[in-house]
Design a protein around this motif. Structure first.
Motif, short mmCIF file in Angstrom:
data_model
loop_
_atom_site.label_atom_id
_atom_site.label_comp_id
_atom_site.label_asym_id
_atom_site.label_seq_id
_atom_site.Cartn_x
_atom_site.Cartn_y
_atom_site.Cartn_z
N MET A 27 -12.29 -4.79 17.49
CA MET A 27 -12.42 -3.50 16.86
C MET A 27 -11.69 -2.76 18.06
O MET A 27 -12.07 -2.57 19.10
N SER A 28 -10.86 -1.82 17.52
CA SER A 28 -10.19 -0.74 18.39
C SER A 28 -10.21 0.56 17.71
O SER A 28 -10.44 0.80 16.56
N GLN A 29 -9.84 1.49 18.46
CA GLN A 29 -9.67 2.86 18.01
C GLN A 29 -8.40 3.71 18.59
O GLN A 29 -8.03 3.54 19.54
N THR A 30 -7.75 4.41 17.49
CA THR A 30 -6.75 5.19 17.84
C THR A 30 -6.95 6.44 18.07
O THR A 30 -7.64 7.26 17.32
N ILE A 31 -6.68 7.06 19.24
CA ILE A 31 -6.95 8.28 19.64
C ILE A 31 -5.72 9.18 20.13
O ILE A 31 -4.92 8.87 20.72
N CYS A 32 -5.60 10.49 19.46
CA CYS A 32 -4.55 11.52 19.68
C CYS A 32 -4.85 12.62 20.14
O CYS A 32 -5.87 13.08 19.79
N ARG A 33 -3.93 13.04 21.04
CA ARG A 33 -4.14 14.44 21.69
C ARG A 33 -2.64 15.05 21.67
O ARG A 33 -1.64 14.46 22.16
N MET A 34 -2.80 16.49 21.34
CA MET A 34 -1.51 17.22 21.39
C MET A 34 -1.66 18.01 22.62
O MET A 34 -2.64 18.46 23.13
N TYR A 35 -0.44 18.07 23.44
CA TYR A 35 -0.40 18.84 24.84
C TYR A 35 0.69 19.83 24.63
O TYR A 35 1.74 19.88 23.78
N PRO A 36 0.58 20.96 25.32
CA PRO A 36 1.45 22.34 25.06
C PRO A 36 2.64 21.93 25.63
O PRO A 36 3.76 22.46 25.64
N THR A 37 3.04 20.98 26.89
CA THR A 37 3.87 20.64 27.41
C THR A 37 4.36 19.20 27.55
O THR A 37 3.40 18.53 27.65
N PRO A 38 5.66 18.54 27.52
CA PRO A 38 5.81 17.34 27.68
C PRO A 38 5.47 16.94 29.06
O PRO A 38 4.89 15.71 29.18
N ALA A 39 5.26 17.73 30.21
CA ALA A 39 4.76 17.33 31.37
C ALA A 39 3.35 17.02 31.44
O ALA A 39 2.94 15.74 31.85
N GLN A 40 2.60 17.68 30.66
CA GLN A 40 1.22 17.35 30.70
C GLN A 40 0.97 16.11 29.77
O GLN A 40 -0.03 15.06 30.19
N ALA A 41 1.60 16.01 28.62
CA ALA A 41 1.48 14.56 27.96
C ALA A 41 2.05 13.44 28.63
O ALA A 41 1.26 12.31 28.74
N ALA A 42 3.01 13.56 29.60
CA ALA A 42 3.56 12.37 30.32
C ALA A 42 2.62 12.00 31.23
O ALA A 42 2.39 11.00 31.64
N ASN A 43 1.84 13.13 31.95
CA ASN A 43 1.14 12.72 32.91
C ASN A 43 -0.19 11.85 32.44
O ASN A 43 -0.92 10.98 33.02
#
Length: 194
Positions: free
Chosen positions: A1-17
């Motif tokens: 069993m697994s879970q998909t988790i999504c988060r939106m970030y204001p900048t591509p740099a934050q998301a890449a980190n």
């Protein structure tokens, strides 16, 4: 069993980190989608989002956030790995994505009640009527009510404690009752008699 988790970030740099830290933590299925990483059409953007195990209806909402300049990180966390993934994702300043996250009813871990924590069931020890509250059934009217009373069977018998209601012995002095009953030898390590 697994879970998909999504988060939106204001900048591509934050998301890449966030993506980089998740990968260093051992998560193998981490996806990053930003407006500059996919084609111009909405269909391309939605397809890129759904590759991260996101429902298509949610992907349409996430696509709107990406079109406004946001970046989406999606991680497919294995069983027991969601908490760590959420902590990592939370460190990089996620913003509202437009999708309401389900409420978490995860109980904190308590060493004194490990089985309750594993099964996510409240501890019942402090409750005088745990069955009634857990199953949402009314409590019994009085403490003198019992199944024995309904069936007309005495609650405690004053007869021999070694005998059952069916006049069968409950206690035996024979250490191997099944073997004795069937006449089979036992494997006790003693030498067999001849």
């Amino acid at each position: 069993m697994s879970q998909t988790i999504c988060r939106m970030y204001p900048t591509p740099a934050q998301a890449a980190n966030a993506k980089l830290e998740l990968e260093h933590a051992g998560y193998s299925e981490v996806h990053l989608v930003s407006s500059n990483s996919v084609g111009e059409s909405d269909d391309d953007l939605i397809a890129a989002i759904t590759r991260g195990y996101v429902l298509k209806s949610h992907a349409r909402v996430y696509a709107q956030g990406i079109r406004r300049g946001g970046s989406l990180v999606t991680v497919h966390a294995p069983f027991t790995g969601a908490g760590k993934a959420l902590r990592i994702l939370g460190k990089y300043g996620p913003i509202e994505s437009g999708i309401t996250e389900p409420e978490s009813h995860v109980m904190p871990w308590d060493e004194a009640t490990p089985m309750s924590c594993i099964l996510q069931i409240p501890v019942l020890l402090d409750d005088p009527t745990p069955f009634a509250k857990f199953w949402n059934v009314p409590e019994l009217a009085s403490s003198t009510f019992s199944l024995s009373a309904v069936l007309g069977i005495p609650l405690l018998k004053s007869s021999d404690p070694g005998a059952s209601s069916f006049n069968l012995a409950l206690l035996s002095r024979d250490p191997t009752p099944l073997s004795s009953l069937l006449g089979l030898p036992t494997l006790t390590g003693r030498s067999a008699r001849r």
